[in-house]
Design a protein around this motif. Structure first.
Motif, PDB file in Angstrom:
ATOM      1  N   ILE A   1      -7.819 -11.389   7.442  1.00 37.60           N
ATOM      2  CA  ILE A   1      -6.824 -10.624   6.690  1.00 37.60           C
ATOM      3  C   ILE A   1      -5.656 -10.292   7.605  1.00 37.60           C
ATOM      4  O   ILE A   1      -5.847  -9.788   8.710  1.00 37.60           O
ATOM      5  CB  ILE A   1      -7.437  -9.318   6.143  1.00 37.60           C
ATOM      6  CG1 ILE A   1      -8.681  -9.622   5.306  1.00 37.60           C
ATOM      7  CG2 ILE A   1      -6.422  -8.557   5.306  1.00 37.60           C
ATOM      8  CD1 ILE A   1      -9.433  -8.376   4.880  1.00 37.60           C
ATOM      9  N   ALA A   2      -4.448 -10.562   7.148  1.00 35.86           N
ATOM     10  CA  ALA A   2      -3.238 -10.220   7.904  1.00 35.86           C
ATOM     11  C   ALA A   2      -2.664  -8.919   7.356  1.00 35.86           C
ATOM     12  O   ALA A   2      -2.265  -8.843   6.190  1.00 35.86           O
ATOM     13  CB  ALA A   2      -2.210 -11.338   7.804  1.00 35.86           C
ATOM     14  N   LEU A   3      -2.643  -7.875   8.192  1.00 35.26           N
ATOM     15  CA  LEU A   3      -2.161  -6.556   7.795  1.00 35.26           C
ATOM     16  C   LEU A   3      -1.004  -6.142   8.688  1.00 35.26           C
ATOM     17  O   LEU A   3      -0.906  -6.580   9.843  1.00 35.26           O
ATOM     18  CB  LEU A   3      -3.288  -5.521   7.906  1.00 35.26           C
ATOM     19  CG  LEU A   3      -4.598  -5.829   7.180  1.00 35.26           C
ATOM     20  CD1 LEU A   3      -5.650  -4.794   7.520  1.00 35.26           C
ATOM     21  CD2 LEU A   3      -4.376  -5.894   5.679  1.00 35.26           C
ATOM     22  N   SER A   4      -0.122  -5.296   8.161  1.00 29.41           N
ATOM     23  CA  SER A   4       0.986  -4.788   8.967  1.00 29.41           C
ATOM     24  C   SER A   4       1.243  -3.335   8.623  1.00 29.41           C
ATOM     25  O   SER A   4       0.958  -2.883   7.510  1.00 29.41           O
ATOM     26  CB  SER A   4       2.257  -5.616   8.725  1.00 29.41           C
ATOM     27  OG  SER A   4       2.690  -5.489   7.384  1.00 29.41           O
ATOM     28  N   LEU A   5       1.777  -2.591   9.584  1.00 32.09           N
ATOM     29  CA  LEU A   5       2.109  -1.177   9.403  1.00 32.09           C
ATOM     30  C   LEU A   5       3.541  -0.930   9.846  1.00 32.09           C
ATOM     31  O   LEU A   5       3.989  -1.482  10.861  1.00 32.09           O
ATOM     32  CB  LEU A   5       1.161  -0.291  10.213  1.00 32.09           C
ATOM     33  CG  LEU A   5      -0.263  -0.110   9.698  1.00 32.09           C
ATOM     34  CD1 LEU A   5      -1.086   0.720  10.678  1.00 32.09           C
ATOM     35  CD2 LEU A   5      -0.273   0.536   8.315  1.00 32.09           C
ATOM     36  N   ALA A   6       4.255  -0.082   9.094  1.00 37.83           N
ATOM     37  CA  ALA A   6       5.613   0.325   9.454  1.00 37.83           C
ATOM     38  C   ALA A   6       5.568   1.726  10.035  1.00 37.83           C
ATOM     39  O   ALA A   6       4.746   2.556   9.641  1.00 37.83           O
ATOM     40  CB  ALA A   6       6.525   0.278   8.229  1.00 37.83           C
ATOM     41  N   SER A   7       6.449   1.994  10.976  1.00 41.34           N
ATOM     42  CA  SER A   7       6.477   3.308  11.614  1.00 41.34           C
ATOM     43  C   SER A   7       6.870   4.382  10.612  1.00 41.34           C
ATOM     44  O   SER A   7       7.636   4.153   9.676  1.00 41.34           O
ATOM     45  CB  SER A   7       7.467   3.307  12.785  1.00 41.34           C
ATOM     46  OG  SER A   7       8.772   3.019  12.324  1.00 41.34           O
ATOM     47  N   SER A   8       6.306   5.586  10.789  1.00 38.78           N
ATOM     48  CA  SER A   8       6.606   6.724   9.932  1.00 38.78           C
ATOM     49  C   SER A   8       6.323   7.986  10.712  1.00 38.78           C
ATOM     50  O   SER A   8       5.295   8.090  11.382  1.00 38.78           O
ATOM     51  CB  SER A   8       5.765   6.690   8.658  1.00 38.78           C
ATOM     52  OG  SER A   8       5.969   7.863   7.892  1.00 38.78           O
ATOM     53  N   ALA A   9       7.213   8.958  10.620  1.00 41.71           N
ATOM     54  CA  ALA A   9       7.036  10.207  11.355  1.00 41.71           C
ATOM     55  C   ALA A   9       6.164  11.204  10.606  1.00 41.71           C
ATOM     56  O   ALA A   9       5.694  12.183  11.182  1.00 41.71           O
ATOM     57  CB  ALA A   9       8.398  10.848  11.634  1.00 41.71           C
ATOM     58  N   ILE A  10       5.947  10.982   9.312  1.00 43.11           N
ATOM     59  CA  ILE A  10       5.122  11.882   8.520  1.00 43.11           C
ATOM     60  C   ILE A  10       3.654  11.601   8.809  1.00 43.11           C
ATOM     61  O   ILE A  10       3.251  10.467   9.065  1.00 43.11           O
ATOM     62  CB  ILE A  10       5.423  11.699   7.026  1.00 43.11           C
ATOM     63  CG1 ILE A  10       6.921  11.908   6.760  1.00 43.11           C
ATOM     64  CG2 ILE A  10       4.605  12.652   6.181  1.00 43.11           C
ATOM     65  CD1 ILE A  10       7.443  13.261   7.157  1.00 43.11           C
ATOM     66  N   GLU A  11       2.833  12.664   8.770  1.00 39.79           N
ATOM     67  CA  GLU A  11       1.425  12.543   9.142  1.00 39.79           C
ATOM     68  C   GLU A  11       0.688  11.485   8.325  1.00 39.79           C
ATOM     69  O   GLU A  11       1.056  11.168   7.199  1.00 39.79           O
ATOM     70  CB  GLU A  11       0.704  13.896   8.972  1.00 39.79           C
ATOM     71  CG  GLU A  11       0.849  14.829  10.155  1.00 39.79           C
ATOM     72  CD  GLU A  11       2.148  15.604  10.113  1.00 39.79           C
ATOM     73  OE1 GLU A  11       2.970  15.317   9.220  1.00 39.79           O
ATOM     74  OE2 GLU A  11       2.348  16.488  10.954  1.00 39.79           O
ATOM     75  N   MET A  12      -0.384  10.962   8.932  1.00 38.65           N
ATOM     76  CA  MET A  12      -1.210   9.966   8.260  1.00 38.65           C
ATOM     77  C   MET A  12      -1.852  10.552   7.009  1.00 38.65           C
ATOM     78  O   MET A  12      -2.235  11.710   6.979  1.00 38.65           O
ATOM     79  CB  MET A  12      -2.300   9.464   9.205  1.00 38.65           C
ATOM     80  CG  MET A  12      -1.805   8.695  10.409  1.00 38.65           C
ATOM     81  SD  MET A  12      -3.178   7.958  11.333  1.00 38.65           S
ATOM     82  CE  MET A  12      -4.128   9.414  11.771  1.00 38.65           C
ATOM     83  N   GLU A  13      -1.958   9.705   5.980  1.00 45.40           N
ATOM     84  CA  GLU A  13      -2.693  10.103   4.777  1.00 45.40           C
ATOM     85  C   GLU A  13      -4.187   9.951   5.013  1.00 45.40           C
ATOM     86  O   GLU A  13      -4.631   9.257   5.929  1.00 45.40           O
ATOM     87  CB  GLU A  13      -2.276   9.219   3.608  1.00 45.40           C
ATOM     88  CG  GLU A  13      -0.931   9.542   3.017  1.00 45.40           C
ATOM     89  CD  GLU A  13      -0.737   8.774   1.723  1.00 45.40           C
ATOM     90  OE1 GLU A  13      -1.220   9.245   0.668  1.00 45.40           O
ATOM     91  OE2 GLU A  13      -0.131   7.698   1.766  1.00 45.40           O
ATOM     92  N   ALA A  14      -4.940  10.590   4.136  1.00 44.83           N
ATOM     93  CA  ALA A  14      -6.394  10.482   4.211  1.00 44.83           C
ATOM     94  C   ALA A  14      -6.933  10.101   2.844  1.00 44.83           C
ATOM     95  O   ALA A  14      -6.273  10.287   1.812  1.00 44.83           O
ATOM     96  CB  ALA A  14      -7.007  11.796   4.670  1.00 44.83           C
ATOM     97  N   VAL A  15      -8.128   9.567   2.828  1.00 45.48           N
ATOM     98  CA  VAL A  15      -8.798   9.204   1.587  1.00 45.48           C
ATOM     99  C   VAL A  15      -9.300  10.476   0.903  1.00 45.48           C
ATOM    100  O   VAL A  15      -9.919  11.334   1.537  1.00 45.48           O
ATOM    101  CB  VAL A  15      -9.963   8.243   1.861  1.00 45.48           C
ATOM    102  CG1 VAL A  15     -10.744   7.965   0.587  1.00 45.48           C
ATOM    103  CG2 VAL A  15      -9.443   6.949   2.472  1.00 45.48           C
ATOM    104  N   ILE A  16      -9.033  10.617  -0.386  1.00 45.95           N
ATOM    105  CA  ILE A  16      -9.485  11.764  -1.161  1.00 45.95           C
ATOM    106  C   ILE A  16     -10.898  11.500  -1.660  1.00 45.95           C
ATOM    107  O   ILE A  16     -11.150  10.521  -2.375  1.00 45.95           O
ATOM    108  CB  ILE A  16      -8.530  12.042  -2.335  1.00 45.95           C
ATOM    109  CG1 ILE A  16      -7.120  12.336  -1.808  1.00 45.95           C
ATOM    110  CG2 ILE A  16      -9.043  13.197  -3.176  1.00 45.95           C
ATOM    111  CD1 ILE A  16      -7.028  13.517  -0.882  1.00 45.95           C
ATOM    112  N   VAL A  17     -11.832  12.358  -1.290  1.00 44.90           N
ATOM    113  CA  VAL A  17     -13.246  12.161  -1.596  1.00 44.90           C
ATOM    114  C   VAL A  17     -13.647  12.837  -2.903  1.00 44.90           C
ATOM    115  O   VAL A  17     -14.586  12.407  -3.578  1.00 44.90           O
ATOM    116  CB  VAL A  17     -14.113  12.691  -0.434  1.00 44.90           C
ATOM    117  CG1 VAL A  17     -15.593  12.530  -0.728  1.00 44.90           C
ATOM    118  CG2 VAL A  17     -13.747  11.977   0.860  1.00 44.90           C
ATOM    119  N   SER A  18     -12.936  13.896  -3.296  1.00 44.25           N
ATOM    120  CA  SER A  18     -13.353  14.705  -4.440  1.00 44.25           C
ATOM    121  C   SER A  18     -13.101  14.042  -5.780  1.00 44.25           C
ATOM    122  O   SER A  18     -13.586  14.519  -6.804  1.00 44.25           O
ATOM    123  CB  SER A  18     -12.641  16.069  -4.395  1.00 44.25           C
ATOM    124  OG  SER A  18     -11.236  15.893  -4.331  1.00 44.25           O
TER     125      SER A  18
END
Length: 771
Positions: free
Chosen positions: A91-108
């Motif tokens: 799998i080829a994945l890429s990420l772009a820079s961002s100053a806002i905090e990382m998101e998290a997976v919502i478990v509820s």
């Protein structure tokens, strides 16, 4: 139960064995270079890894099916894609820079998505974030989440309030199971420790579709810490000191995981003296807590399961007036002694394109309350069923002269500890035993459809052993069936669900009550532009009357009123509209949420004009009510000052009966401003510093039975970081709250009628060392 287990193990045996491997590489979208140490995680499988120095990763022993793959890295955006397994190509994945905090997976929510992909708005914060703000307890930390407040009795007891609703109108989940601990009482806290808590998620608004009765106002979902990653182990010791209460908390943990099995253990102890204000210490706000958690997990290719156990024992003083000034840890009379056992089992069985989840829980809540006039009774108490709402902390005499007469004797009892405790007999002693189950089947995905169907239920037994009876002996049984679908379109997502519930209550084997309700939810999310997202959710919820509302017949001494229940109360039913708009780019995020919550048959107390033994008589009545308001938030990370963050949030809620009277215990409007700096120093490690100003406004929209409160400003600041010591992480935090030592009274404090201030200036010092 035997039938369910038989089907379960037959299904396990019927799954064909197989192993799948996923490989790939993550690159920087700007430079094309491989990104090292990127977090790769399948949330539905609870399996993850990190990329190597070239950005490559490998995950083995994966089941067949289509699953969300989440990948994230500090300083970059968080992204999620669906991966169909088996897959033969990398799998080829890429990420772009961002100053806002990382998101998290919502478990509820049932589909385990990133918040940006979620149709329902869910607020999430890590426990580390809440503790770094200077929170002393879990309840106090949760109160720092926008839209969430807490009804407090001193520092040791805090009940969550979500958009003006609390107690049985807010449901709490921990370890994946429903927490039941007599939550109807204002002075009944969570009975949970922050030790071993990874994060807290808040669903604001009716969540009965997902969780059934008592989720009318929202859900507080407490996520436990994860097991160690595959083939790793980790130990930890930690300690915290709090200057205001001269209190401390300390703990240790160990967790290890192999390729299939994993274990964890964590223990903690905390003690606090009476909290201090600028003028006095608040007598008997002291408390002690011991907590132990253990977990055992197994993860195979087609089956994973985890067993967790938590026992929490606390001894909490119940304040009522200002008396002797002391820094002792041992609570005076009256006090609560609580023991809470939580057993949970969470299992998932993976089929080719679907999965089956089994969540089972057993909660044993043992509550004792000791009063001044019961501490030298030697005789055994009869098992009485008086049906009187009469709480342990309610024998409170607000006359200081009487306290002076008995205060020295109470202090003597407390200082002698367990020797005199053997002579104590609880005025109130209740045991609540709850078994619950949550079984969901995720149907095979068809195109853009994700669908889950399930059954949930609870069997609960409440038994009295004390001289007084707060609520009668009763058996409560719940059963619910639900179905929910998430539909993906090119420019929008739609979520729709329906549910039916029935509750049976058997009171003292003499009175039977039955309640039922149909509920539904419809939500939509769309990207108006690339940077603007809109969410609209329409949902209904319900709550069956609790035992206190149905059966009370006695004096509530804490409020000096005689309360009479009503066995003819109907189910509360609400309908809420929730609209959210969000704007986000690389350096700024802004959101505004608005809601309108209409509640039919809202249950409340009202005087009938008569008196019994000089106490005014109050009846439980019903009327329609409405709550409305919302939250606004802003997060700015200015370019090119990469280390600086500015965050602000505003929250407001108003609650009224149809008659025009205001609802009680509605939090005041508040505004929070935070400036935070973060540095990642190569030779030192990550560090942070923050300054926060919380402004709480006047609350004059009050019910006829409560007083208004004045506004105030609280200044906080802190600094901390993680450093390498002997090649291991050492985390240090120093936080100061209420730095100006402001004397103030929070509108949701149960000590407000006596004019008792909330906590003054406090410095907290925290240390965590990873072994």
């Amino acid at each position: 139960m035997k039938t369910i287990l038989t089907i379960f193990f037959m299904a396990v045996a019927s799954v064909a064995l197989g192993q799948n491997t996923v490989t790939g590489v993550v690159t920087d979208s700007d430079t094309g270079e491989g990104l090292p140490y990127v977090n790769i995680y399948f949330p539905q499988l609870e399996k993850g890894t990190t990329t190597n120095e070239t950005g490559a990763f490998t995950l083995k022993n994966l089941p067949s099916g289509t699953y969300a793959l989440v990948y994230s890295y500090v300083g970059f955006e968080t992204k999620s894609i669906n991966v169909s397994i088996p897959i033969t190509e990398p799998i080829a994945l890429s990420l772009a820079s961002s100053a806002i905090e990382m998101e998290a997976v919502i478990v509820s929510t049932p589909f385990h998505k990133l918040q940006s992909d979620n149709v329902m708005m869910v607020q999430r914060q890590t426990m580390a974030e809440l503790k770094s703000s200077g929170a002393v307890t879990l309840g106090e930390g949760i109160s720092n989440i926008p839209g969430v407040e807490g009804v407090s009795t001193g520092l040791g007891i805090t009940k969550p309030v979500i958009r003006g609703l609390t107690s049985n109108r807010v449901l709490v989940y921990t370890q994946g199971v429903r927490l039941e601990n007599q939550q109807f009482g204002d002075e009944h806290g969570l009975g949970l420790s922050d030790a071993g808590v990874a994060s807290v998620e808040v669903i604001k608004g009716p969540a009965s579709l997902l969780y059934g009765s008592d989720a009318l106002g929202g859900v507080l979902y407490i996520n436990p810490e994860k097991f160690a990653r595959e083939n790793t182990s980790q130990g930890e010791v930690n300690g915290n000191y709090f200057s205001n209460t001269q209190g401390y908390s300390t703990g240790a943990a160990y967790k290890a995981s192999g390729e299939a099995f994993k274990v964890l253990f964590r223990g903690s102890v905390s003690e606090h003296a009476d909290y201090n204000t600028a003028d006095y210490r608040v007598t008997n706000t002291r408390f002690k807590e011991q907590d132990f958690k253990a977990g055992l997990g197994y993860q195979g290719t087609h089956f994973k399961t985890e067993l967790r156990y938590n026992v929490n024992r606390s001894k909490i003083g119940i304040p009522h007036e200002i008396g002797e000034q002391s820094t002792n840890y041992e609570p005076l009379l009256p006090f609560q002694e609580l023991t809470n056992h939580i057993f949970s089992s969470r299992s998932t069985l993976f089929f080719k394109q679907s999965k089956l989840e089994f969540n089972l829980g057993y909660i044993y809540n043992d509550r004792k309350e000791f009063e001044d006039d019961h501490h030298h009774h030697d005789h055994a108490h009869d098992h009485e069923h008086e049906g009187e709402e009469h709480e342990g902390e309610e024998h409170h005499d607000h006359d200081h002269a009487d306290h002076d007469e008995h205060g020295e004797h109470d202090e003597h009892d407390a200082m002698h500890g367990s020797g005199n405790e053997d002579m104590l007999h609880p005025a109130l002693h209740m045991k609540l035993k709850t078994a619950n189950y949550d079984i969901k089947y995720h149907l095979p995905g068809k195109g853009n459809f994700e669908t889950v169907v399930g059954v949930q239920g609870m069997h609960q037994i409440n038994t009295n052993y004390g001289e007084e009876v707060l609520v009668p002996d009763a058996i409560t049984t719940d059963f619910g069936v639900l179905a929910m679908s998430h539909i993906h379109f090119d420019k929008a997502d739609l979520q729709v669900g329906v549910r039916y519930d029935k509750r049976w209550i058997d009171i003292n084997n003499s009175l039977n009550k039955t309640f039922n309700s149909f509920n539904g939810a419809l939500g939509a999310k769309t990207n108006i532009t690339k940077q603007i997202t809109a969410r609209l959710n329409l949902a209904t919820g319900f709550r069956a009357p609790n035992l206190a509302e149905l059966t009370s017949d006695g004096v509530h001494h804490g409020t000096n009123r005689y309360e009479i229940g009503n066995v003819n109360l109907n189910t509360e039913q609400n309908f809420q509209t929730d609209l959210a708009l969000e704007y986000k780019n690389k350096h700024a995020a802004f959101y505004v949420n608005g809601f309108y919550n209409h509640i039919n048959n809202y249950i409340y107390l009202s005087p009938n004009g008569s008196f019994i033994n000089n106490n005014p008589v109050f009846n439980y009545l019903q009327d329609n009510a409405a709550l409305y308001g919302g939250e606004i938030g802003l997060h700015v990370h200015p370019h090119p000052i990469h280390w600086l963050h500015y965050q602000a949030s505003f929250e407001t809620v108003t609650g009224k009966l149809n008659s025009g009277a205001y609802l009680p215990l509605i939090p005041a409007n508040s505004l929070s401003n935070t400036i935070r700096a973060e540095w990642d120093m190569q030779d030192v490690g990550s560090t942070f510093a923050f300054v926060k100003l919380q402004s709480v406004f006047n609350q004059k929209n009050v019910s006829a039975f409560e007083s208004s409160t004045s506004g105030y400003n609280l200044l906080s600041a802190g600094i901390g970081g993680t450093f390498k010591v002997f090649n291991k992480d050492l985390s240090l935090t120093i936080t100061g709250t209420n730095l100006t030592d402001k004397t103030y009274i929070n509108h949701l404090s149960r000590l407000k009628p006596d004019g008792i201030f909330n906590m003054g200036r406090n410095f907290s010092f925290g240390l965590t060392y990873t072994l």
